[in-house]
Write an enzyme that holds these catalytic residues in place. Structure first.
Site, PDB file in Angstrom:
ATOM      1  N   TRP A  79      13.451 -47.698  -6.923  1.00  0.00           N
ATOM      2  CA  TRP A  79      12.433 -46.688  -6.597  1.00  0.00           C
ATOM      3  C   TRP A  79      11.133 -47.387  -6.248  1.00  0.00           C
ATOM      4  CZ3 TRP A  79      14.161 -41.943  -5.927  1.00  0.00           C
ATOM      5  CH2 TRP A  79      15.280 -41.522  -6.602  1.00  0.00           C
ATOM      6  N   THR A 116      11.860 -42.307  12.030  1.00  0.00           N
ATOM      7  CA  THR A 116      12.295 -41.820  13.346  1.00  0.00           C
ATOM      8  C   THR A 116      12.039 -40.327  13.483  1.00  0.00           C
ATOM      9  OG1 THR A 116      14.014 -43.514  13.482  1.00  0.00           O
ATOM     10  CG2 THR A 116      14.250 -41.593  14.909  1.00  0.00           C
ATOM     11  N   GLU A 127       0.828  -1.210   0.000  1.00  0.00           N
ATOM     12  CA  GLU A 127       0.000   0.000   0.000  1.00  0.00           C
ATOM     13  C   GLU A 127       0.860   1.257   0.000  1.00  0.00           C
ATOM     14  OE1 GLU A 127      -2.187  -2.974   2.772  1.00  0.00           O
ATOM     15  OE2 GLU A 127      -0.166  -2.628   1.982  1.00  0.00           O
TER      16      GLU A 127
END
Length: 342
Positions: free
Chosen positions: A169, A270, A53
């Site tokens: 993967w 973990t 602004e």
């Protein structure tokens, strides 16, 4: 005739010129005269610089009087590094304010009400794009810490690796690219020292062609053990930040001080279990491969749940197919041991 929505779209385009990763939200502002002509534009260029602004008011000078300000976020009403934008708008003689997103912070909110009390015409108009632009900042502001997403890639039987430890993967190339797209959107990626030593990850966001994107999230390693010499997390133009602690609350407080609003947990069970036990997991993103291993490390650590009545329940908010895999987005219905501020 130009509508409020069109002017807010222009303000949103201004907001996007601000830095994507910054302690402050990206905000844009345009000043429009009674004939619907844009008098000035402004955006927030980062912490310590004028708010949107004020940038627009400075560009407009005396032409700001009688205009309507279109702002993507409610004008602030507090003194920080800069003065209250609501008061600056009033001093400049702005006749009206249309804003898209209400400020969620107790410290800065109230600008719209203050302006209305001064006789300024004020209106809120929802704008999905403006809300999305500040979503991470707004969520962190409400939480009082960065928003945390726990990312998991597992088989149908919840395994993140085979019995021999191999894990690449489990999910498909489209799912992995979807994960890179997520990395590109968050402020920080967090892993534990165990994952850093075992997998030697780069934790970079990459495009579909495999090249690293120009804008990268902060890479963070949690734990007291040293990283291996030559580890990929110690390389690159900006080596990973190591936080030598096991306390998730301390980790998030440190990251908040660095202006981090969103965290992606990519470590093993973990680390994720510690964040879960501390009440610091806000969302789970699970990439589920249509495969079975039958043995191997589990995606979820022991949560200390002894009976079915204590089951950790989650709300499934989105399901999408990504290549041959499923992507599930879930939020906890309750969080165990939530951290309470003093």
């Amino acid at each position: 005739m130009t509508t409020h929505t069109e002017h807010l779209e222009l303000a949103l385009a201004c907001a996007r010129q601000g830095p994507a990763r910054d302690p402050n939200p990206r905000v844009g502002c345009v000043l429009v005269d009674a004939d619907g002509q844009v008098v000035a534009r402004g955006h927030h260029a980062g912490a310590g610089t004028p708010h949107a602004e004020v940038a627009a008011l400075t560009a407009a000078g005396p032409r700001a009087r009688g205009t309507t300000a279109y702002v993507t976020l409610e004008p602030c009403n507090h003194h920080g590094r800069t003065g209250p934008c609501a008061q600056a708008l009033h001093r400049a003689g702005v006749a009206g304010v249309v804003y898209a997103v209400a400020d969620p912070t107790a410290r800065a909110a109230g600008g719209a009400a203050w302006l209305a009390g001064q006789g300024v015409r004020v209106e809120q108009q929802d704008h999905p794009g403006a809300a999305e632009l500040v979503a991470d900042w707004a969520r962190a502001a409400v939480l009082g810490r960065p928003h945390v997403t726990w990312k998991v890639a597992s088989t149908l039987d919840g395994r993140v690796a085979a019995a021999d430890g191999t894990s690449r993967w489990i999910t498909s190339a489209p799912a992995r690219q979807d994960g890179h797209d997520l990395r590109a959107r968050v402020d920080a990626i967090v892993v534990g020292t165990g994952t850093a030593r075992t997998d030697d990850p780069a934790l970079t966001a990459r495009g579909a062609d495999g090249t690293e994107l120009a804008d990268q999230p902060l890479r963070v390693v949690v734990g007291k053990s040293d990283l291996a010499p030559g580890a990929r997390l110690t390389s690159g133009t900006t080596p990973a930040l190591q936080l030598r602690t096991h306390d998730p609350v301390e980790v998030l407080a440190t990251l908040a001080e660095r202006g981090v609003h969103s965290v992606l947990l990519e470590g093993g069970p973990t680390l994720a279990g510690a964040f879960w036990a501390a009440g610091c997991v806000d969302e789970l993103l699970v990439y589920l491969a249509p495969a079975l291993l039958g043995a191997g490390p589990s995606a979820v650590p022991d949560l200390g749940i002894a009976t079915v009545t204590d089951t950790a329940r989650l709300d499934l908010v989105d399901v999408a197919r990504v290549g041959p895999d499923l992507r599930l987005r879930l939020v906890p219905l309750t969080t165990p041991h939530p951290h309470q501020e003093d």
